[in-house]
Design a protein around this motif. Structure first.
Motif, PDB file in Angstrom:
ATOM      1  N   TYR A  89       0.843  -1.190   0.000  1.00 37.98           N
ATOM      2  CA  TYR A  89       0.000   0.000   0.000  1.00 37.98           C
ATOM      3  C   TYR A  89       0.883   1.246   0.000  1.00 37.98           C
ATOM      4  CZ  TYR A  89      -3.283  -3.575   1.522  1.00 37.98           C
ATOM      5  OH  TYR A  89      -4.031  -4.713   1.615  1.00 37.98           O
ATOM      6  N   CYS A  90       0.337   2.332  -0.539  1.00 44.03           N
ATOM      7  CA  CYS A  90       1.118   3.555  -0.694  1.00 44.03           C
ATOM      8  C   CYS A  90       1.160   4.384   0.578  1.00 44.03           C
ATOM      9  CB  CYS A  90       0.547   4.399  -1.841  1.00 44.03           C
ATOM     10  SG  CYS A  90      -1.153   4.973  -1.565  1.00 44.03           S
ATOM     11  N   SER A  91       0.233   4.180   1.504  1.00 44.35           N
ATOM     12  CA  SER A  91       0.176   4.991   2.714  1.00 44.35           C
ATOM     13  C   SER A  91      -0.423   4.169   3.850  1.00 44.35           C
ATOM     14  CB  SER A  91      -0.655   6.257   2.482  1.00 44.35           C
ATOM     15  OG  SER A  91      -1.993   5.916   2.165  1.00 44.35           O
ATOM     16  N   ILE A  92      -0.371   4.748   5.048  1.00 38.45           N
ATOM     17  CA  ILE A  92      -0.953   4.084   6.220  1.00 38.45           C
ATOM     18  C   ILE A  92      -2.471   4.016   6.090  1.00 38.45           C
ATOM     19  CG2 ILE A  92      -1.214   4.228   8.725  1.00 38.45           C
ATOM     20  CD1 ILE A  92       1.490   5.552   8.863  1.00 38.45           C
ATOM     21  N   PHE A  93      -3.071   5.055   5.496  1.00 39.23           N
ATOM     22  CA  PHE A  93      -4.524   5.068   5.318  1.00 39.23           C
ATOM     23  C   PHE A  93      -4.974   3.900   4.444  1.00 39.23           C
ATOM     24  CE2 PHE A  93      -8.178   6.323   2.725  1.00 39.23           C
ATOM     25  CZ  PHE A  93      -9.109   6.592   3.714  1.00 39.23           C
ATOM     26  N   CYS A  94      -4.302   3.697   3.311  1.00 46.16           N
ATOM     27  CA  CYS A  94      -4.666   2.590   2.425  1.00 46.16           C
ATOM     28  C   CYS A  94      -4.393   1.242   3.087  1.00 46.16           C
ATOM     29  CB  CYS A  94      -3.904   2.698   1.112  1.00 46.16           C
ATOM     30  SG  CYS A  94      -4.402   4.103   0.084  1.00 46.16           S
ATOM     31  N   SER A  95      -3.351   1.185   3.919  1.00 48.56           N
ATOM     32  CA  SER A  95      -3.051  -0.065   4.605  1.00 48.56           C
ATOM     33  C   SER A  95      -4.147  -0.438   5.592  1.00 48.56           C
ATOM     34  CB  SER A  95      -1.711   0.066   5.332  1.00 48.56           C
ATOM     35  OG  SER A  95      -1.421  -1.102   6.060  1.00 48.56           O
ATOM     36  N   SER A  96      -4.686   0.575   6.308  1.00 41.67           N
ATOM     37  CA  SER A  96      -5.748   0.295   7.278  1.00 41.67           C
ATOM     38  C   SER A  96      -7.062  -0.055   6.597  1.00 41.67           C
ATOM     39  CB  SER A  96      -5.948   1.505   8.192  1.00 41.67           C
ATOM     40  OG  SER A  96      -6.344   2.642   7.435  1.00 41.67           O
ATOM     41  N   LYS A  97      -7.305   0.513   5.412  1.00 41.33           N
ATOM     42  CA  LYS A  97      -8.551   0.236   4.701  1.00 41.33           C
ATOM     43  C   LYS A  97      -8.473  -1.046   3.878  1.00 41.33           C
ATOM     44  CE  LYS A  97     -10.809   3.919   5.984  1.00 41.33           C
ATOM     45  NZ  LYS A  97     -12.042   3.835   6.808  1.00 41.33           N
ATOM     46  N   GLY A  98      -7.290  -1.379   3.408  1.00 33.76           N
ATOM     47  CA  GLY A  98      -7.163  -2.530   2.527  1.00 33.76           C
ATOM     48  C   GLY A  98      -7.124  -3.862   3.246  1.00 33.76           C
ATOM     49  N   LYS A  99      -6.617  -3.866   4.482  1.00 31.08           N
ATOM     50  CA  LYS A  99      -6.512  -5.120   5.219  1.00 31.08           C
ATOM     51  C   LYS A  99      -7.829  -5.435   5.914  1.00 31.08           C
ATOM     52  CE  LYS A  99      -1.550  -4.730   6.128  1.00 31.08           C
ATOM     53  NZ  LYS A  99      -0.511  -4.631   7.177  1.00 31.08           N
ATOM     54  N   ASN A 100      -8.231  -6.676   5.853  1.00 29.73           N
ATOM     55  CA  ASN A 100      -9.443  -7.114   6.537  1.00 29.73           C
ATOM     56  C   ASN A 100      -9.147  -7.404   8.002  1.00 29.73           C
ATOM     57  OD1 ASN A 100     -10.981  -6.987   4.179  1.00 29.73           O
ATOM     58  ND2 ASN A 100     -10.430  -9.075   3.599  1.00 29.73           N
ATOM     59  N   SER A 101     -10.119  -7.132   8.841  1.00 33.42           N
ATOM     60  CA  SER A 101      -9.970  -7.402  10.266  1.00 33.42           C
ATOM     61  C   SER A 101      -9.901  -8.904  10.509  1.00 33.42           C
ATOM     62  CB  SER A 101     -11.136  -6.790  11.043  1.00 33.42           C
ATOM     63  OG  SER A 101     -11.038  -7.087  12.415  1.00 33.42           O
ATOM     64  N   TRP A 102      -9.179  -9.283  11.558  1.00 36.87           N
ATOM     65  CA  TRP A 102      -8.994 -10.713  11.845  1.00 36.87           C
ATOM     66  C   TRP A 102     -10.306 -11.392  12.201  1.00 36.87           C
ATOM     67  CZ3 TRP A 102     -10.435 -12.675  16.569  1.00 36.87           C
ATOM     68  CH2 TRP A 102     -10.665 -11.745  17.582  1.00 36.87           C
ATOM     69  N   ASN A 103     -11.289 -10.643  12.734  1.00 37.65           N
ATOM     70  CA  ASN A 103     -12.558 -11.252  13.143  1.00 37.65           C
ATOM     71  C   ASN A 103     -13.692 -10.923  12.181  1.00 37.65           C
ATOM     72  OD1 ASN A 103     -12.691  -8.558  13.705  1.00 37.65           O
ATOM     73  ND2 ASN A 103     -13.521  -8.774  15.769  1.00 37.65           N
ATOM     74  N   LEU A 104     -13.352 -10.525  10.947  1.00 39.52           N
ATOM     75  CA  LEU A 104     -14.387 -10.198   9.974  1.00 39.52           C
ATOM     76  C   LEU A 104     -15.146 -11.457   9.568  1.00 39.52           C
ATOM     77  CD1 LEU A 104     -15.646  -8.003   8.155  1.00 39.52           C
ATOM     78  CD2 LEU A 104     -13.966  -8.629   6.410  1.00 39.52           C
ATOM     79  N   GLY A 105     -16.455 -11.426   9.701  1.00 40.74           N
ATOM     80  CA  GLY A 105     -17.292 -12.553   9.314  1.00 40.74           C
ATOM     81  C   GLY A 105     -17.421 -13.641  10.357  1.00 40.74           C
ATOM     82  N   LYS A 106     -16.757 -13.485  11.499  1.00 39.05           N
ATOM     83  CA  LYS A 106     -16.836 -14.491  12.551  1.00 39.05           C
ATOM     84  C   LYS A 106     -17.941 -14.110  13.538  1.00 39.05           C
ATOM     85  CE  LYS A 106     -11.965 -15.818  12.326  1.00 39.05           C
ATOM     86  NZ  LYS A 106     -10.700 -15.974  13.092  1.00 39.05           N
TER      87      LYS A 106
END
Length: 216
Positions: A89-106
């Motif tokens: 990712y090009c920035s910290i903002f994109c890194s936080s938005k692009g990565k899925n949370s570890w508990n997503l969908g659980k």
């Protein structure tokens, strides 16, 4: 040697005039320089060669950078060769938005949530103070009440059954689970899903069972 603090006497006007006359015609050592003294290219090259001979690591800016495409916004950005496989990712903002949370969908089961609630309930809770909370407040904050409210919302598809308001399309609607038969008058029907209905705040205030409209 004399001891103590000595304060320099201020220059007299005659002294200042003599100093000014003595410096007439001389050129200041830093004339034409902006900031601190700048090294020439030859001086920079010699210092770089001397540092490499001592075993110093060459600076990273001497390596050519590699272009990459941000996985979130699609922007082209440059990275150093050793960061090609590390940065996506090009920035910290994109890194936080692009990565899925570890508990997503659980989702935890109702049995698991109920057991966890019982372990932290009443005297088992480290913050428990005897006689502090009333029974009504504890009941409305219990897991049983939360599960009842979730079931009512799911049955009505998270939509107000009176005006049809729901979240989405830029609208932020706060929904509440209301009892057809009032909570205070019918304690046995408090957790019956058939006794619940989904209403928005404005519609809930119009009901006879609203907390300010109810007559005990």
């Amino acid at each position: 040697m004399p001891k103590g603090i000595f304060v320099r006497k201020p220059f007299t006007k005659v002294h200042k005039k003599n100093i000014s006359k003595a410096k007439i015609g001389s050129v200041a050592w830093n004339k034409g320089l902006k900031g601190w003294l700048k090294h020439t290219e030859e001086s920079k090259r010699k210092m770089s060669e001397a540092s490499l001979k001592r075993g110093a690591r060459p600076p990273n800016n001497s390596k050519p950078k590699v272009e990459k495409i941000c996985e979130y916004c699609g922007k082209i950005y440059e990275v150093l060769p050793h960061e090609v496989n590390e940065r996506q990712y090009c920035s910290i903002f994109c890194s936080s938005k692009g990565k899925n949370s570890w508990n997503l969908g659980k989702h935890h089961t109702y049995e698991w949530r109920l057991n966890l609630s019982l372990k932290r309930k009443g005297k088992n809770n480290p913050s428990y103070i005897d006689g502090r909370n009333k029974l009504n407040r504890r009941s409305r904050r219990s897991l049983r009440y939360k599960i009842w409210r979730e079931k009512v919302f799911k049955r009505d598809n998270y939509t107000c059954i009176w005006c049809g308001a729901r979240n989405g399309n830029g609208k932020n609607v706060v929904l509440q689970a209301d009892h057809n038969n009032p909570w205070a008058l019918y304690p046995k029907l408090r957790y019956k899903v058939d006794n619940g209905r989904t209403l928005c705040i404005s519609c809930h205030k119009k009901t006879d069972s609203y907390k300010k409209n109810i007559k005990l």
